[in-house]
Write an enzyme that holds these catalytic residues in place. Structure first.
Site, short mmCIF file in Angstrom:
data_model
loop_
_atom_site.label_atom_id
_atom_site.label_comp_id
_atom_site.label_asym_id
_atom_site.label_seq_id
_atom_site.Cartn_x
_atom_site.Cartn_y
_atom_site.Cartn_z
N GLU A 30 20.25 32.85 -52.08
CA GLU A 30 19.87 31.61 -51.40
C GLU A 30 19.94 31.68 -49.88
O GLU A 30 20.77 31.00 -49.26
CB GLU A 30 20.72 30.45 -51.92
CG GLU A 30 20.57 30.20 -53.41
CD GLU A 30 21.33 28.99 -53.90
OE1 GLU A 30 21.95 28.28 -53.09
OE2 GLU A 30 21.32 28.74 -55.12
N GLU B 72 19.95 31.12 -61.61
CA GLU B 72 20.86 29.98 -61.74
C GLU B 72 20.08 28.78 -62.20
O GLU B 72 18.98 28.52 -61.70
CB GLU B 72 21.51 29.59 -60.40
CG GLU B 72 22.54 30.52 -59.88
CD GLU B 72 23.14 30.05 -58.56
OE1 GLU B 72 23.08 28.84 -58.25
OE2 GLU B 72 23.65 30.91 -57.83
N ASN C 8 16.87 30.35 -58.15
CA ASN C 8 17.87 29.36 -58.54
C ASN C 8 17.20 28.00 -58.50
O ASN C 8 16.61 27.62 -57.48
CB ASN C 8 19.06 29.37 -57.57
CG ASN C 8 19.84 30.67 -57.64
OD1 ASN C 8 19.59 31.50 -58.52
ND2 ASN C 8 20.78 30.85 -56.74
N TYR D 114 17.37 23.79 -59.73
CA TYR D 114 18.14 22.68 -60.28
C TYR D 114 17.35 21.38 -60.40
O TYR D 114 17.47 20.66 -61.37
CB TYR D 114 19.38 22.42 -59.41
CG TYR D 114 20.38 23.56 -59.47
CD1 TYR D 114 21.40 23.55 -60.41
CD2 TYR D 114 20.28 24.65 -58.62
CE1 TYR D 114 22.31 24.59 -60.50
CE2 TYR D 114 21.18 25.71 -58.70
CZ TYR D 114 22.20 25.66 -59.65
OH TYR D 114 23.08 26.69 -59.75
O1 IFM Z 1 27.49 26.62 -56.67
C1 IFM Z 1 26.23 26.85 -56.15
C2 IFM Z 1 25.97 28.33 -56.05
O2 IFM Z 1 26.92 29.00 -55.30
C3 IFM Z 1 24.61 28.58 -55.41
N1 IFM Z 1 23.59 27.82 -56.04
C4 IFM Z 1 23.82 26.42 -56.28
C5 IFM Z 1 25.15 26.23 -56.98
C6 IFM Z 1 25.39 24.73 -57.25
O3 IFM Z 1 25.38 24.02 -56.07
#
Ligand code: IFM
Length: 436
Positions: A160, A342, A282, A284
């Site tokens: 990231e 992630e 990653n 979300y």
């Molecule tokens: O905890 C973090 C992780 O370190 C990096 N990606 C997002 C996650 C949740 O915020």
């Protein structure tokens, strides 16, 4: 059904779980410094103990095995393995033992070299804003991959970059707590150079391995002008140089007019361009956006969706957006392979009277996001793996321990681990390689 050989894993990061910050020669990181400064982290929490994984890694690998994970993504703490330019063998030995433990349990190690815990001694020299970091990172990558490259076959150079450069150097919300847009852009450029510089080193030290980089992809949806700017700002600024050898032109001009551009030297962009073996993503949530002229840089205002469910992070649960995001990234960059490195959700979990942790909202979250991943695969997106974030509840950066992302609950008083219902659900999904 997911493709045969689909990689099912869970992920963590060093500072978020290891603890043992003063052991075996580890030197302080910017997150030790940042979290020790009152006001930076909720509750004054730090990673000093975290999940005590440094001492409990065997127990944690046993839990992974019990769940049937095929892969485990973790990161190396730079300051455990290098004290300045000096190799710290005891730190390397820890990761070597962890890798051996994983392999003995038939779990593939996926190693991230940089997940934000820069040694403080390097920050004292300017950290990511000092071009000298490129050679420092190359040295670090060389040391780690020489030691583990015979056994680790999946490497992620960085996690990231937008987060650690923009939040860390641009607005000071993360370590090292600097608020300067020119510092952000300089850190971002040095990230790109460091990534590119390290790839051949890793490949040289770790034959037959796959080398990728992980980005947190933003998925803005709404007004097309806001969408275009948000994508340029968050995604294309990092990915266009890697895939196309150039910065996105419109935003480049905006930064140029602001006088914010970093020192881009002759040959930099040619050096940066290079297709990774896989693109780690990653993901979300999405951002529903409106056009906002009052913010000439971002041109974007985020709009809350009252009908939607939100997680404890204030992130909208938007499962279909992962499908749209995968399609957009695949159309724009045509990566050889993509991996969700992630995905997950923070909810306010509690241990019930029966001693278990029932987290139906997390189960529903994973189910819905994964169905949309499968849909993308069925339409030709080369998605090769998926890592739940996170294996364990852990130190959630500026939120401290207040947010629980784990599929395994951690009681921070006793360090007891309790697999949540989501872990059991995930385990069954892995066993079937698909949904019921
Ligand atoms: O905890 C973090 C992780 O370190 C990096 N990606 C997002 C996650 C949740 O915020």
């Amino acid at each position: 059904m997911f493709p045969k050989d689909f990689v099912w894993g869970a992920a963590t990061a060093s500072y978020q779980i290891e603890g043992a910050v003063n052991e075996d020669g580890r030197v302080p990181s910017i997150w030790d410094t940042f979290s020790a400064t009152p006001g930076n982290v909720e509750n004054g929490d730090t990673g000093a103990v975290a999940c005590d994984h440094y001492h409990r890694y065997k127990e944690d690998v046993a839990l992974m095995k019990q769940l049937g994970l095929k892969a485990y993504r973790f990161s190396i703490a730079w300051g455990r393995v290098l004290n300045g330019q000096q190799v710290n063998q005891r730190g390397l030995d820890f990761y070597s033992r962890l890798v051996d433990e994983l392999l003995a349990a038939h779990i593939q190690p996926w190693v991230t070299l940089y997940h934000w815990d820069l040694p403080q001694n390097l920050q004292d020299e300017g950290g990511w804003t000092n071009r000298a970091i490129v050679e420092k990172f190359a040295h670090y990558a060389d040391v780690v991959t020489r030691a583990l490259g015979d056994r680790v076959k999946h490497w992620i150079t960085f996690n990231e970059p937008w987060v650690f450069t923009y939040l860390g150097y641009g607005i000071g919300y993360h370590a090292p707590g600097i608020s300067s847009l020119p510092a952000y852009l300089s850190a971002a450029h040095h990230f790109l150079l460091s990534h590119a510089r390290s790839v051949p080193i890793i490949r040289g030290n770790s034959p037959d391995s796959k080398v990728g980089v992980t980005l947190d992809i933003s998925q803005p949806e709404g007004d097309p002008r806001a969408v275009a700017r948000q994508r340029d700002f968050h995604n294309h600024w990092f990915l266009d140089p890697i895939y196309f050898g150039e910065y996105p032109q419109e935003l480049f001009t905006v930064y140029q007019e602001m006088g914010y551009l970093p020192d881009i030297q002759d040959g930099d962009l040619e050096a940066i361009q290079g297709k990774p073996d896989f693109l780690g993503i990653n993901y979300y949530t999405r951002q529903v956006v409106e056009y906002d002229e009052s913010d000439p840089l971002h041109l974007t205002r985020w709009v809350h969706q009252p009908e939607s469910e939100y997680t404890e992070m204030g992130w909208e649960v938007a499962p279909e957006s992962i499908y749209r995001m995968l399609k957009y990234i695949n159309d724009r960059y045509a990566p050889d392979a993509m991996v969700i490195t992630e995905n997950g959700a923070a909810f306010a979990d509690e241990v019930s009277d029966d001693g278990q942790v029932h987290d139906p909202r997390r189960v529903a979250f994973y189910d819905a996001y994964l169905r949309n991943c499968l849909r993308a695969i069925q339409e030709g997106v080369p998605l090769k793996g998926y890592f739940a974030w996170s294996l364990l509840d852990n130190f959630e950066w500026a939120f401290g321990y207040s947010k629980r992302f784990g599929i395994i609950y951690v009681d921070y008083e006793t360090q007891q681990r309790i697999p949540k219902d989501s872990a059991k659900w995930y385990s069954q999904l892995i066993k079937r390689n698909g949904f019921e």
